[in-house]
Design a protein around this motif. Structure first.
Motif, short mmCIF file in Angstrom:
data_model
loop_
_atom_site.label_atom_id
_atom_site.label_comp_id
_atom_site.label_asym_id
_atom_site.label_seq_id
_atom_site.Cartn_x
_atom_site.Cartn_y
_atom_site.Cartn_z
N MET A 18 0.63 -1.25 0.15
CA MET A 18 -0.02 -0.09 -0.13
C MET A 18 0.84 1.31 -0.06
SD MET A 18 -3.13 -0.57 -0.30
CE MET A 18 -3.81 1.16 0.10
N ALA A 19 1.84 1.23 0.60
CA ALA A 19 2.85 2.47 1.04
C ALA A 19 3.47 2.69 -0.14
CB ALA A 19 3.48 2.28 2.33
N SER A 20 4.16 1.39 -0.80
CA SER A 20 4.91 1.85 -1.89
C SER A 20 4.17 1.96 -3.21
CB SER A 20 5.72 0.62 -1.97
OG SER A 20 4.90 -0.65 -2.64
N GLY A 21 2.77 2.11 -3.12
CA GLY A 21 2.34 2.28 -4.65
C GLY A 21 2.35 1.02 -5.39
N THR A 22 2.56 -0.21 -4.92
CA THR A 22 2.70 -1.43 -5.72
C THR A 22 1.53 -2.30 -5.32
OG1 THR A 22 4.37 -2.33 -4.39
CG2 THR A 22 5.08 -1.09 -6.39
N GLN A 23 0.63 -2.01 -4.67
CA GLN A 23 -0.69 -3.10 -4.46
C GLN A 23 -1.27 -3.38 -5.58
OE1 GLN A 23 -1.46 -4.59 -1.54
NE2 GLN A 23 -3.11 -5.33 -2.57
N SER A 24 -1.09 -4.56 -5.94
CA SER A 24 -1.72 -5.34 -7.14
C SER A 24 -3.11 -5.07 -7.46
CB SER A 24 -1.33 -6.78 -7.25
OG SER A 24 -2.04 -7.50 -5.99
N THR A 25 -3.84 -5.11 -6.48
CA THR A 25 -5.56 -4.85 -6.63
C THR A 25 -5.60 -3.23 -6.79
OG1 THR A 25 -5.72 -4.66 -4.23
CG2 THR A 25 -6.06 -6.89 -5.25
N LEU A 26 -4.63 -2.52 -6.79
CA LEU A 26 -4.73 -1.06 -7.12
C LEU A 26 -4.11 -0.66 -8.43
CD1 LEU A 26 -4.86 0.20 -3.79
CD2 LEU A 26 -7.06 0.33 -5.25
N GLN A 44 -9.60 4.05 6.35
CA GLN A 44 -10.86 3.02 6.28
C GLN A 44 -10.14 1.66 5.67
OE1 GLN A 44 -14.26 3.63 6.86
NE2 GLN A 44 -13.83 1.61 6.88
N VAL A 45 -9.27 1.85 4.82
CA VAL A 45 -8.81 0.64 3.99
C VAL A 45 -8.18 -0.22 4.95
CG1 VAL A 45 -6.78 -0.31 2.65
CG2 VAL A 45 -8.04 1.95 1.92
N PHE A 46 -7.39 0.31 5.89
CA PHE A 46 -6.86 -0.71 6.78
C PHE A 46 -7.84 -1.16 7.86
CE2 PHE A 46 -2.81 0.91 5.16
CZ PHE A 46 -2.11 -0.26 5.39
N ALA A 47 -8.84 -0.45 8.41
CA ALA A 47 -10.02 -0.93 9.24
C ALA A 47 -10.75 -2.20 8.58
CB ALA A 47 -10.89 0.40 9.28
N ILE A 48 -10.99 -2.03 7.07
CA ILE A 48 -11.76 -2.81 6.36
C ILE A 48 -10.74 -4.14 6.29
CG2 ILE A 48 -12.45 -3.67 4.26
CD1 ILE A 48 -13.48 -0.71 3.74
N TYR A 49 -9.47 -4.15 6.14
CA TYR A 49 -8.62 -5.04 6.15
C TYR A 49 -8.47 -5.97 7.40
CZ TYR A 49 -4.02 -7.82 5.41
OH TYR A 49 -3.26 -8.62 5.37
N ALA A 50 -8.47 -5.28 8.37
CA ALA A 50 -8.52 -5.93 9.74
C ALA A 50 -9.76 -6.63 10.02
CB ALA A 50 -7.96 -4.85 10.63
N ASN A 60 -3.43 -18.50 11.96
CA ASN A 60 -2.86 -18.49 10.80
C ASN A 60 -4.05 -17.97 9.86
OD1 ASN A 60 -0.38 -20.09 10.74
ND2 ASN A 60 -1.50 -21.93 10.94
N VAL A 61 -3.54 -16.79 9.14
CA VAL A 61 -4.48 -16.23 8.18
C VAL A 61 -4.96 -17.03 7.08
CG1 VAL A 61 -4.51 -14.22 6.51
CG2 VAL A 61 -3.40 -14.07 8.54
N VAL A 62 -6.13 -17.08 6.86
CA VAL A 62 -7.02 -17.99 5.92
C VAL A 62 -7.54 -17.15 4.69
CG1 VAL A 62 -7.29 -19.59 7.60
CG2 VAL A 62 -9.19 -17.94 7.14
N ASN A 63 -7.51 -15.92 4.57
CA ASN A 63 -8.36 -15.12 3.71
C ASN A 63 -7.47 -13.55 3.37
OD1 ASN A 63 -8.92 -13.70 6.01
ND2 ASN A 63 -11.06 -13.03 5.18
N ALA A 64 -6.15 -13.91 3.53
CA ALA A 64 -5.37 -12.58 3.24
C ALA A 64 -5.92 -11.94 1.77
CB ALA A 64 -3.91 -13.00 3.03
N LYS A 65 -5.79 -12.37 0.82
CA LYS A 65 -6.21 -12.10 -0.50
C LYS A 65 -7.58 -11.44 -0.54
CE LYS A 65 -2.12 -12.66 -2.13
NZ LYS A 65 -1.53 -11.31 -2.23
N LYS A 69 -8.62 -7.54 -1.12
CA LYS A 69 -9.64 -7.15 -2.27
C LYS A 69 -10.75 -6.38 -1.83
CE LYS A 69 -12.22 -8.26 -6.21
NZ LYS A 69 -12.53 -7.00 -6.39
N ARG A 70 -11.14 -6.57 -0.43
CA ARG A 70 -12.31 -5.96 0.12
C ARG A 70 -11.73 -4.64 0.51
NH1 ARG A 70 -17.12 -6.61 -1.22
NH2 ARG A 70 -18.05 -5.98 0.93
N ALA A 71 -10.63 -4.56 0.93
CA ALA A 71 -10.11 -3.11 1.46
C ALA A 71 -9.64 -2.63 0.23
CB ALA A 71 -8.81 -3.35 2.28
#
Length: 108
Positions: A18-26, A44-50, A60-65, A69-71
């Motif tokens: 997100m901070a580098s501008g290289t987020q693949s979904t954006l 808001q993006v980080f709130a949705i992500y969390a 273990n994270v089960v739905n990172a992608k 995407k939602r965020a």
């Protein structure tokens, strides 16, 4: 209790892209300017992500992608009013929970 290494790694990676501008979904979305001009959009993006993130019994994270995407769909719709988030967000996804206290409690 500490956050799991899996969640820590997922959050770190998401924050980096997100901070580098290289987020693949954006790809194709000019959003880096929001960090200095409209930080509430990034908040808001980080709130949705969390809020969307799910962990299994071992932490273990089960739905990172899916969480990414939602965020990032929020940010895409914020920057491009013609983009519609599908499905629409539910209240729990976009909830902004209370911040921590200004001082840490004594842990010892």
């Amino acid at each position: 209790m500490k956050l799991s290494n899996s969640f820590s790694g997922a959050l770190r990676t998401f924050a980096y892209f997100m901070a580098s501008g290289t987020q693949s979904t954006l790809q194709g979305v000019d959003y880096l300017w929001l960090y200095g001009e409209e930080p509430s959009a990034i908040e808001q993006v980080f709130a949705i992500y969390a809020n969307v993130m799910e962990l299994d019994e071992q932490g273990n994270v089960v739905n990172a992608k899916y969480a990414e995407k939602r965020a990032t769909d929020y940010l895409r719709s914020y920057c491009d009013s013609s983009f519609k988030v599908e499905p629409e967000y539910e209240d729990w996804e976009v909830a902004l929970h209370a911040p921590p206290p200004l001082k840490d409690r004594n842990v010892g």
